[in-house]
Design a protein around this motif. Structure first.
Motif, PDB file in Angstrom:
ATOM      1  N   LEU A  28       0.830  -1.202   0.000  1.00 61.23           N
ATOM      2  CA  LEU A  28       0.000   0.000   0.000  1.00 61.23           C
ATOM      3  C   LEU A  28       0.866   1.254   0.000  1.00 61.23           C
ATOM      4  O   LEU A  28       0.568   2.222  -0.695  1.00 61.23           O
ATOM      5  CB  LEU A  28      -0.929   0.012   1.208  1.00 61.23           C
ATOM      6  CG  LEU A  28      -2.098  -0.968   1.148  1.00 61.23           C
ATOM      7  CD1 LEU A  28      -2.797  -1.028   2.500  1.00 61.23           C
ATOM      8  CD2 LEU A  28      -3.059  -0.596   0.041  1.00 61.23           C
ATOM      9  N   SER A  29       1.951   1.226   0.758  1.00 64.36           N
ATOM     10  CA  SER A  29       2.860   2.365   0.792  1.00 64.36           C
ATOM     11  C   SER A  29       3.476   2.602  -0.582  1.00 64.36           C
ATOM     12  O   SER A  29       3.568   3.742  -1.051  1.00 64.36           O
ATOM     13  CB  SER A  29       3.951   2.120   1.837  1.00 64.36           C
ATOM     14  OG  SER A  29       4.840   3.200   1.895  1.00 64.36           O
ATOM     15  N   LEU A  30       3.885   1.525  -1.239  1.00 63.23           N
ATOM     16  CA  LEU A  30       4.453   1.631  -2.578  1.00 63.23           C
ATOM     17  C   LEU A  30       3.415   2.160  -3.566  1.00 63.23           C
ATOM     18  O   LEU A  30       3.705   3.066  -4.358  1.00 63.23           O
ATOM     19  CB  LEU A  30       4.986   0.279  -3.050  1.00 63.23           C
ATOM     20  CG  LEU A  30       5.514   0.227  -4.476  1.00 63.23           C
ATOM     21  CD1 LEU A  30       6.683   1.199  -4.653  1.00 63.23           C
ATOM     22  CD2 LEU A  30       5.922  -1.181  -4.850  1.00 63.23           C
ATOM     23  N   LEU A  31       2.200   1.639  -3.500  1.00 60.88           N
ATOM     24  CA  LEU A  31       1.132   2.102  -4.384  1.00 60.88           C
ATOM     25  C   LEU A  31       0.860   3.593  -4.168  1.00 60.88           C
ATOM     26  O   LEU A  31       0.704   4.350  -5.124  1.00 60.88           O
ATOM     27  CB  LEU A  31      -0.145   1.299  -4.158  1.00 60.88           C
ATOM     28  CG  LEU A  31      -1.365   1.740  -4.960  1.00 60.88           C
ATOM     29  CD1 LEU A  31      -1.108   1.643  -6.463  1.00 60.88           C
ATOM     30  CD2 LEU A  31      -2.590   0.933  -4.562  1.00 60.88           C
ATOM     31  N   ASN A  32       0.859   4.015  -2.917  1.00 56.37           N
ATOM     32  CA  ASN A  32       0.646   5.426  -2.612  1.00 56.37           C
ATOM     33  C   ASN A  32       1.748   6.288  -3.215  1.00 56.37           C
ATOM     34  O   ASN A  32       1.472   7.339  -3.797  1.00 56.37           O
ATOM     35  CB  ASN A  32       0.577   5.632  -1.097  1.00 56.37           C
ATOM     36  CG  ASN A  32       0.212   7.041  -0.746  1.00 56.37           C
ATOM     37  OD1 ASN A  32      -0.782   7.565  -1.214  1.00 56.37           O
ATOM     38  ND2 ASN A  32       1.031   7.676   0.076  1.00 56.37           N
ATOM     39  N   ARG A  33       3.007   5.851  -3.113  1.00 54.41           N
ATOM     40  CA  ARG A  33       4.112   6.613  -3.711  1.00 54.41           C
ATOM     41  C   ARG A  33       3.982   6.679  -5.225  1.00 54.41           C
ATOM     42  O   ARG A  33       4.235   7.720  -5.836  1.00 54.41           O
ATOM     43  CB  ARG A  33       5.458   6.001  -3.305  1.00 54.41           C
ATOM     44  CG  ARG A  33       5.814   6.258  -1.849  1.00 54.41           C
ATOM     45  CD  ARG A  33       7.263   5.966  -1.538  1.00 54.41           C
ATOM     46  NE  ARG A  33       7.742   4.675  -1.969  1.00 54.41           N
ATOM     47  CZ  ARG A  33       7.711   3.571  -1.229  1.00 54.41           C
ATOM     48  NH1 ARG A  33       7.212   3.580  -0.010  1.00 54.41           N
ATOM     49  NH2 ARG A  33       8.187   2.440  -1.706  1.00 54.41           N
ATOM     50  N   VAL A  34       3.568   5.586  -5.838  1.00 55.37           N
ATOM     51  CA  VAL A  34       3.379   5.568  -7.295  1.00 55.37           C
ATOM     52  C   VAL A  34       2.273   6.548  -7.692  1.00 55.37           C
ATOM     53  O   VAL A  34       2.437   7.336  -8.632  1.00 55.37           O
ATOM     54  CB  VAL A  34       3.054   4.140  -7.796  1.00 55.37           C
ATOM     55  CG1 VAL A  34       2.587   4.159  -9.243  1.00 55.37           C
ATOM     56  CG2 VAL A  34       4.266   3.234  -7.635  1.00 55.37           C
ATOM     57  N   LEU A  35       1.164   6.530  -6.971  1.00 50.92           N
ATOM     58  CA  LEU A  35       0.059   7.441  -7.282  1.00 50.92           C
ATOM     59  C   LEU A  35       0.465   8.895  -7.078  1.00 50.92           C
ATOM     60  O   LEU A  35       0.094   9.764  -7.874  1.00 50.92           O
ATOM     61  CB  LEU A  35      -1.163   7.102  -6.428  1.00 50.92           C
ATOM     62  CG  LEU A  35      -1.861   5.786  -6.781  1.00 50.92           C
ATOM     63  CD1 LEU A  35      -2.945   5.466  -5.755  1.00 50.92           C
ATOM     64  CD2 LEU A  35      -2.437   5.824  -8.177  1.00 50.92           C
ATOM     65  N   MET A  36       1.241   9.167  -6.017  1.00 47.05           N
ATOM     66  CA  MET A  36       1.705  10.538  -5.794  1.00 47.05           C
ATOM     67  C   MET A  36       2.629  10.984  -6.920  1.00 47.05           C
ATOM     68  O   MET A  36       2.589  12.132  -7.358  1.00 47.05           O
ATOM     69  CB  MET A  36       2.400  10.659  -4.434  1.00 47.05           C
ATOM     70  CG  MET A  36       1.427  10.598  -3.284  1.00 47.05           C
ATOM     71  SD  MET A  36       2.067  10.946  -1.610  1.00 47.05           S
ATOM     72  CE  MET A  36       3.719  10.396  -1.627  1.00 47.05           C
ATOM     73  N   GLN A  37       3.453  10.065  -7.434  1.00 48.13           N
ATOM     74  CA  GLN A  37       4.346  10.393  -8.540  1.00 48.13           C
ATOM     75  C   GLN A  37       3.544  10.698  -9.806  1.00 48.13           C
ATOM     76  O   GLN A  37       3.837  11.645 -10.525  1.00 48.13           O
ATOM     77  CB  GLN A  37       5.323   9.243  -8.802  1.00 48.13           C
ATOM     78  CG  GLN A  37       6.299   9.506  -9.915  1.00 48.13           C
ATOM     79  CD  GLN A  37       7.249  10.640  -9.611  1.00 48.13           C
ATOM     80  OE1 GLN A  37       7.717  10.771  -8.494  1.00 48.13           O
ATOM     81  NE2 GLN A  37       7.552  11.464 -10.592  1.00 48.13           N
ATOM     82  N   VAL A  38       2.509   9.906 -10.062  1.00 45.06           N
ATOM     83  CA  VAL A  38       1.647  10.148 -11.226  1.00 45.06           C
ATOM     84  C   VAL A  38       0.977  11.515 -11.100  1.00 45.06           C
ATOM     85  O   VAL A  38       0.943  12.293 -12.063  1.00 45.06           O
ATOM     86  CB  VAL A  38       0.584   9.021 -11.371  1.00 45.06           C
ATOM     87  CG1 VAL A  38      -0.485   9.398 -12.381  1.00 45.06           C
ATOM     88  CG2 VAL A  38       1.255   7.708 -11.759  1.00 45.06           C
ATOM     89  N   GLU A  39       0.469  11.821  -9.910  1.00 49.01           N
ATOM     90  CA  GLU A  39      -0.171  13.129  -9.695  1.00 49.01           C
ATOM     91  C   GLU A  39       0.828  14.266  -9.886  1.00 49.01           C
ATOM     92  O   GLU A  39       0.494  15.291 -10.489  1.00 49.01           O
ATOM     93  CB  GLU A  39      -0.772  13.193  -8.292  1.00 49.01           C
ATOM     94  CG  GLU A  39      -1.992  12.311  -8.120  1.00 49.01           C
ATOM     95  CD  GLU A  39      -2.453  12.223  -6.675  1.00 49.01           C
ATOM     96  OE1 GLU A  39      -1.725  12.671  -5.756  1.00 49.01           O
ATOM     97  OE2 GLU A  39      -3.557  11.707  -6.455  1.00 49.01           O
ATOM     98  N   ALA A  40       2.047  14.092  -9.371  1.00 48.28           N
ATOM     99  CA  ALA A  40       3.073  15.130  -9.514  1.00 48.28           C
ATOM    100  C   ALA A  40       3.424  15.348 -10.986  1.00 48.28           C
ATOM    101  O   ALA A  40       3.595  16.485 -11.431  1.00 48.28           O
ATOM    102  CB  ALA A  40       4.317  14.751  -8.717  1.00 48.28           C
ATOM    103  N   GLU A  41       3.531  14.269 -11.743  1.00 50.05           N
ATOM    104  CA  GLU A  41       3.853  14.390 -13.167  1.00 50.05           C
ATOM    105  C   GLU A  41       2.720  15.073 -13.932  1.00 50.05           C
ATOM    106  O   GLU A  41       2.974  15.892 -14.817  1.00 50.05           O
ATOM    107  CB  GLU A  41       4.165  13.018 -13.751  1.00 50.05           C
ATOM    108  CG  GLU A  41       5.489  12.465 -13.261  1.00 50.05           C
ATOM    109  CD  GLU A  41       5.765  11.045 -13.717  1.00 50.05           C
ATOM    110  OE1 GLU A  41       5.014  10.513 -14.569  1.00 50.05           O
ATOM    111  OE2 GLU A  41       6.740  10.461 -13.216  1.00 50.05           O
TER     112      GLU A  41
END
Length: 77
Positions: A28-41
């Motif tokens: 879940l932590s990894l998924l959250n980081r991936v989603l935050m990266q997508v949002e940042a991009e």
């Protein structure tokens, strides 16, 4: 390797919810980081597009002049 079949958008949400429910804390932590990266991009892309439009319209030419003017008018103690 074969490509997975795309899932229809209306069916994707329940599939993702089910997968998320099975994830452990680390996943879940990894998924959250991936989603935050997508949002940042996505945000960076929108900002770049906006700055490009402003630059084309000449809105950014006077920034340094305006900053200097603001600093001169608002001296900090």
């Amino acid at each position: 390797m074969s490509q997975p079949m795309p899932i229809e958008p209306e069916k994707l949400k329940p599939v993702l919810h089910e997968k998320i429910e099975r994830m452990n804390g680390e996943q879940l932590s990894l998924l959250n980081r991936v989603l935050m990266q997508v949002e940042a991009e996505e945000l960076a892309d929108r900002l770049n597009e906006t700055f490009d439009k402003d630059r084309e319209q000449g809105k950014l030419r006077r920034i340094s002049e305006l900053v200097q003017q603001f600093r001169a008018e608002h001296r900090y103690a």
